[in-house]
Design a protein around this motif. Sequence first.
Motif, short mmCIF file in Angstrom:
data_model
loop_
_atom_site.label_atom_id
_atom_site.label_comp_id
_atom_site.label_asym_id
_atom_site.label_seq_id
_atom_site.Cartn_x
_atom_site.Cartn_y
_atom_site.Cartn_z
N MET A 43 0.83 -1.20 0.00
CA MET A 43 0.00 0.00 0.00
C MET A 43 0.87 1.25 0.00
SD MET A 43 -2.96 -1.10 2.73
CE MET A 43 -3.55 0.59 2.87
N PHE A 44 1.92 1.25 0.81
CA PHE A 44 2.79 2.42 0.93
C PHE A 44 3.51 2.71 -0.39
CE2 PHE A 44 7.00 4.22 2.02
CZ PHE A 44 6.58 5.42 2.56
N THR A 45 4.08 1.66 -1.00
CA THR A 45 4.81 1.87 -2.26
C THR A 45 3.86 2.27 -3.39
OG1 THR A 45 4.68 -0.52 -2.69
CG2 THR A 45 6.68 0.31 -1.64
N THR A 46 2.66 1.69 -3.41
CA THR A 46 1.70 2.05 -4.45
C THR A 46 1.22 3.48 -4.27
OG1 THR A 46 0.96 -0.26 -4.54
CG2 THR A 46 -0.46 1.38 -5.57
N ALA A 47 1.07 3.90 -3.00
CA ALA A 47 0.63 5.27 -2.74
C ALA A 47 1.65 6.30 -3.21
CB ALA A 47 0.36 5.46 -1.25
N LEU A 48 2.89 5.88 -3.44
CA LEU A 48 3.94 6.80 -3.86
C LEU A 48 4.20 6.74 -5.36
CD1 LEU A 48 6.47 6.21 -0.95
CD2 LEU A 48 5.14 8.27 -1.39
N SER A 50 2.88 7.15 -9.50
CA SER A 50 1.98 7.94 -10.33
C SER A 50 0.95 7.01 -10.97
CB SER A 50 2.77 8.67 -11.41
OG SER A 50 3.41 7.74 -12.28
N ARG A 51 -0.12 7.59 -11.49
CA ARG A 51 -1.15 6.78 -12.13
C ARG A 51 -0.58 6.01 -13.32
NH1 ARG A 51 -5.89 9.93 -14.95
NH2 ARG A 51 -6.18 10.75 -12.83
N ALA A 52 0.25 6.66 -14.11
CA ALA A 52 0.82 6.00 -15.28
C ALA A 52 1.68 4.82 -14.88
CB ALA A 52 1.64 7.00 -16.09
N ILE A 243 -13.57 7.13 1.51
CA ILE A 243 -12.40 6.96 0.64
C ILE A 243 -12.76 6.27 -0.67
CG2 ILE A 243 -10.76 6.94 2.54
CD1 ILE A 243 -10.69 3.92 2.38
N THR A 244 -13.98 5.73 -0.77
CA THR A 244 -14.39 5.12 -2.04
C THR A 244 -14.64 6.17 -3.11
OG1 THR A 244 -16.71 5.08 -1.33
CG2 THR A 244 -15.39 3.11 -0.90
N VAL A 245 -14.51 7.45 -2.74
CA VAL A 245 -14.64 8.50 -3.73
C VAL A 245 -13.56 8.40 -4.79
CG1 VAL A 245 -13.19 10.17 -2.51
CG2 VAL A 245 -15.01 10.99 -3.99
N PHE A 246 -12.47 7.73 -4.46
CA PHE A 246 -11.38 7.54 -5.43
C PHE A 246 -11.63 6.36 -6.36
CE2 PHE A 246 -9.19 9.53 -1.71
CZ PHE A 246 -8.98 10.77 -2.31
N ASN A 250 -14.59 4.67 -14.46
CA ASN A 250 -13.73 4.08 -15.48
C ASN A 250 -12.35 3.69 -14.95
OD1 ASN A 250 -15.73 4.54 -17.48
ND2 ASN A 250 -15.03 6.68 -17.66
N MET A 251 -11.95 4.27 -13.84
CA MET A 251 -10.60 4.02 -13.34
C MET A 251 -10.56 4.23 -11.83
SD MET A 251 -7.05 5.91 -14.51
CE MET A 251 -7.29 5.38 -16.21
N ILE A 252 -9.77 3.41 -11.16
CA ILE A 252 -9.57 3.54 -9.73
C ILE A 252 -8.24 4.26 -9.48
CG2 ILE A 252 -9.26 2.33 -7.53
CD1 ILE A 252 -10.92 0.05 -8.65
N GLU A 253 -8.30 5.32 -8.72
CA GLU A 253 -7.07 6.06 -8.38
C GLU A 253 -6.38 5.33 -7.22
OE1 GLU A 253 -5.90 8.44 -10.06
OE2 GLU A 253 -7.56 9.29 -11.20
N TRP A 254 -5.64 4.28 -7.56
CA TRP A 254 -5.05 3.44 -6.51
C TRP A 254 -4.09 4.22 -5.63
CZ3 TRP A 254 -7.27 -0.92 -5.43
CH2 TRP A 254 -7.91 -1.66 -6.42
N GLN A 255 -3.34 5.14 -6.18
CA GLN A 255 -2.37 5.89 -5.37
C GLN A 255 -3.06 6.71 -4.29
OE1 GLN A 255 -3.28 6.45 -8.41
NE2 GLN A 255 -3.22 8.60 -8.99
#
Length: 290
Positions: A43-48, A50-52, A243-246, A250-255
């Motif tokens: 979770m920590f590494t994914t939060a850091l 970018s979307r790309a 937090i489900t607002v993210f 069409n896409m989940i903002e995982w970060q």
Amino acid sequence: MSKTKEKKYIKKAQTPKEKALRVLLYVSVIIVSLITLYPYFAMFTTALKSRAEIYAMKGTILPIEWEWNNFTDIWTLAPLARYFLNSIIVAGGATAIAIICGIPAAYALSRMKFKGKKFFLGLVIISQMFAPVVLLVGIYKVMSVLHLTDTLIALVFVNAAFNQAFAIWLLRGTFMSISSEMEQAATIDGCNQLQAMIRVLIPVAAPGIVTALIFVFINAWNEYTVALTLISSDLLKPLTVGITVFNGYNMIEWQYLFASSLFATIPVVILFVCIEKHLVGGLTSGGVKG
């Protein structure tokens, strides 16, 4: 202990078999800890990232570019501060109600004799078998009749109700493990039954009360299904729902989702750190000292 016995004890404690068992124990603890902590590391590494980078075909464990601004952007992209406040109100209110109602109920079940006691204990146990999701329709209808839908007070009452049985059962075990002689001594000194419970029993049972408080708070803090059903206003959502607002269409903002999820774990971690020393004592508390 004499020096000879002390040397024999030290020599016996350092046998090769015990050293191997100790090493095996440490290795097992390390492996279990790594398995437990890996999701938080991911979770920590994914939060850091970018979307790309997250949606790239060839992903990496560690971010190529460390996007520390993700942890600050979430506070402007969504009203997380309000979600935090809502969760604190719901979890704190539910915990207060469950503990305040649970203490006298547990005291009565552990100290008093009355008709229907075993039947009531059975109901307490049976109530733990029903998950909130099974009763969602009934809960929604009741709250609609009471005009409490889309209110935080509804979440407070529902969470308190679903955690009440656990609090009663845990506190009853704690009170039963404490000798009644302490209360008898208090009554000899002039206390009535209520004063003996407040001045003597509750302070001794503090570790058990703290343990019940921790579990009730965590359960209320992590509750999702009832909050999703009862709350429709965006500003009244607790953190678990907010937090489900993210999660876009069409896409989940995982970060952003993982960054906000990490913040959601902070209050629970702080609570554990502050009261951790009482946790084990609460599960094994009781008895007369001396």
